[in-house]
Design a protein around this motif. Structure first.
Motif, short mmCIF file in Angstrom:
data_model
loop_
_atom_site.label_atom_id
_atom_site.label_comp_id
_atom_site.label_asym_id
_atom_site.label_seq_id
_atom_site.Cartn_x
_atom_site.Cartn_y
_atom_site.Cartn_z
N UNK A 176 1.16 -0.88 0.14
CA UNK A 176 -0.18 0.17 -0.27
C UNK A 176 0.52 1.37 -0.02
N UNK A 177 0.11 2.58 -0.74
CA UNK A 177 1.31 3.71 -0.41
C UNK A 177 1.79 3.92 0.47
N UNK A 178 0.68 3.92 1.45
CA UNK A 178 0.83 4.58 3.18
C UNK A 178 2.40 4.07 4.00
N UNK A 179 2.12 2.66 3.84
CA UNK A 179 3.54 1.56 3.94
C UNK A 179 4.36 1.71 3.28
N UNK A 180 4.12 2.01 2.11
CA UNK A 180 5.71 2.04 0.81
C UNK A 180 6.57 3.29 1.67
N UNK A 181 5.63 4.40 2.01
CA UNK A 181 6.82 5.52 2.27
C UNK A 181 7.32 5.74 2.73
N UNK A 182 7.61 5.27 4.42
CA UNK A 182 8.89 4.78 5.54
C UNK A 182 9.91 4.00 4.36
N UNK A 183 9.89 3.12 3.27
CA UNK A 183 10.69 1.92 3.28
C UNK A 183 11.58 2.76 2.15
N UNK A 202 14.74 -0.24 19.09
CA UNK A 202 13.61 -1.07 17.86
C UNK A 202 12.48 0.02 18.17
N UNK A 203 13.32 1.36 17.37
CA UNK A 203 12.47 2.52 17.08
C UNK A 203 12.17 2.36 15.39
N UNK A 204 11.66 3.55 14.25
CA UNK A 204 10.95 3.51 12.86
C UNK A 204 12.43 2.50 11.92
N UNK A 205 14.03 2.79 12.19
CA UNK A 205 14.80 2.42 11.77
C UNK A 205 14.88 0.73 12.41
N UNK A 206 15.19 0.56 13.39
CA UNK A 206 15.43 -0.89 13.89
C UNK A 206 13.89 -2.20 14.08
N UNK A 207 12.79 -1.45 13.57
CA UNK A 207 12.09 -1.87 13.54
C UNK A 207 11.99 -3.34 11.79
N UNK A 208 12.45 -2.08 11.05
CA UNK A 208 12.81 -2.25 9.66
C UNK A 208 13.42 -2.97 9.84
N UNK A 209 14.59 -3.02 9.98
CA UNK A 209 15.56 -3.78 10.11
C UNK A 209 15.59 -5.60 11.10
N UNK A 210 14.77 -5.30 12.01
CA UNK A 210 14.51 -6.87 12.55
C UNK A 210 13.60 -7.55 11.41
N UNK A 222 6.92 -7.71 4.14
CA UNK A 222 7.33 -6.39 5.38
C UNK A 222 6.82 -4.83 4.62
N UNK A 223 6.21 -4.93 5.71
CA UNK A 223 5.69 -3.70 5.86
C UNK A 223 6.20 -2.45 6.75
N UNK A 224 6.25 -1.07 7.34
CA UNK A 224 6.43 -0.70 8.25
C UNK A 224 5.19 -0.71 9.35
N UNK A 225 5.38 -0.37 10.65
CA UNK A 225 4.20 -0.02 11.33
C UNK A 225 4.41 1.20 11.11
N UNK A 226 2.92 1.29 11.23
CA UNK A 226 2.71 3.17 10.53
C UNK A 226 1.48 3.93 11.55
N UNK A 227 1.39 5.44 12.05
CA UNK A 227 0.48 5.73 11.87
C UNK A 227 0.35 7.01 11.42
N UNK A 228 -0.83 6.80 10.86
CA UNK A 228 -1.16 8.33 9.79
C UNK A 228 -1.53 9.45 10.80
#
Length: 346
Positions: free
Chosen positions: A149-156, A183-191, A311-317
């Motif tokens: 999804x586009x909203x989840x793609x943005x942080x990638x 375990x933040x914005x970058x860390x949760x993606x690295x995991x 794999x997608x980030x966990x986001x808050x719109x």
């Protein structure tokens, strides 16, 4: 020229305000993108606050951009109107130096053009994704797979590639022990990415409050770095450590966790220098390195990898009117795990 609505900041202590900015008329290889979502990166905050040096204000941040192609130049062949696309941290480079010829535009020897707070080949200041439209040369536009999804793609486009690139370069794979600091914005993606690559993944976080999240995202182990016993228990353990935090830490303590020939790679960028004791390196043939996003080819590879492995980030719109509040919450570590601006609220 093309007019775009935006949110701009006028100084390091100023709030965001509504603004209108100009985007250039399309050249033959340009793509016009209607931005749908823009992620908030800690780099946006550092830049807006002037932490990394002088800034030309007013500034429109944003280098995690996802949207739809609405027009293309006459010589564009890769994209057409209606395509789902993204833009990351850079929008151009010289294309001729050794780095660019190796598809490592982020290390362009003449300096790549940053998506915001840069100067483009036309001599104009670049403005980022907290806006309704952007014009980017075709080569620096990424294709977003349909399954994301586009909203989840943005942080990638920043958090994803910032963590994928060092994991890929230093060979995170089956049989490797990888630790993720933070375990933040970058860390949760690295995991998630390290897990998908087959590595045994350990999270090193200040506390255990995000332990359940970390384990759900693919971590095999989770330790609190506020407990000094952690550094005794895990001494000489890891093949690779990815440090994602943008704050000053005792880097020597983390180097002690590396096994023989291990590497600690910094992707977080604190404003303050980090002191390294050389004995932390020579005892064990250890390496202390850094990594800075990835080239366009690798960024597309990352997007395809994330699509393949779900794999997608966990986001808050959030809305455009909530950017200041979001910045405060990021600095307070009060987000799980990435804010994304709904640009329709501009």
């Amino acid at each position: 020229m093309i007019k775009a609505k935006a949110r701009a900041v006028d100084g390091p202590d100023k709030p965001f305000r509504t603004a209108e900015i100009q985007r250039r008329t399309l050249d033959s290889q340009d793509v016009l993108i209607e931005i749908k979502y823009a992620g908030i990166c800690h780099s946006d905050i550092h830049t807006a606050h002037g932490d990394w040096g002088p800034v030309n204000y007013p500034l429109v941040p944003g280098h995690e951009i996802a949207g739809i192609v609405t027009d293309v130049g006459a010589k564009v062949t890769k994209y057409k109107v209606g395509d789902r696309v993204g833009v990351g941290c850079m929008v151009d480079s010289c294309g001729e130096c050794k780095s660019c010829l190796k598809d490592e535009e982020q290390f362009c020897l003449k300096g790549n053009t940053q998506t915001y707070a840069g100067v483009d080949k036309y001599g104009e200041l670049t403005q980022g994704g907290y806006s309704t439209h952007i014009v980017v040369t075709e080569k620096f536009v990424l294709s977003i797979p349909d399954s994301i999804e586009l909203d989840e793609a943005a942080p990638l486009l920043c958090a994803g590639i910032t963590t994928y690139s060092p994991l890929n370069h230093w060979g995170a794979s089956s049989g490797k022990k990888v630790a993720v600091v933070g375990m933040g914005g970058l860390g949760h993606m690295a995991v998630q990415i390290a897990h998908a690559m087959g590595a045994e993944v350990t999270v090193l976080s200040q506390t255990l409050k995000k332990k359940d999240d970390g384990l759900k995202l693919g971590a095999d182990h989770y330790y609190a770095t506020s407990d000094q016993e952690t550094f005794t228990t895990l001494a000489n353990t890891f093949d690779l450590i990815i440090n994602t935090v943008s704050a000053k830490i005792d880097i020597n303590a983390y180097l002690s966790l590396l096994g023989l020939d291990g590497a600690l790679v910094n992707v977080g960028a604190p404003a303050e220098p980090l002191a390294v004791n050389v004995f932390s390196l020579i005892n064990g043939n250890r390496s202390f390195a850094g990594s800075n996003i990835g080239g366009i080819r690798e960024t597309q590879e990352m997007l395809d990898f994330c699509a393949e492995h779900h794999i997608v980030p966990k986001i808050e719109i959030i809305s455009a009117d909530q950017i200041d509040e979001a910045y405060e919450r990021v600095l307070a570590s009060d987000v799980k795990y990435r804010f994304v601006i709904d640009i329709s609220t501009m």
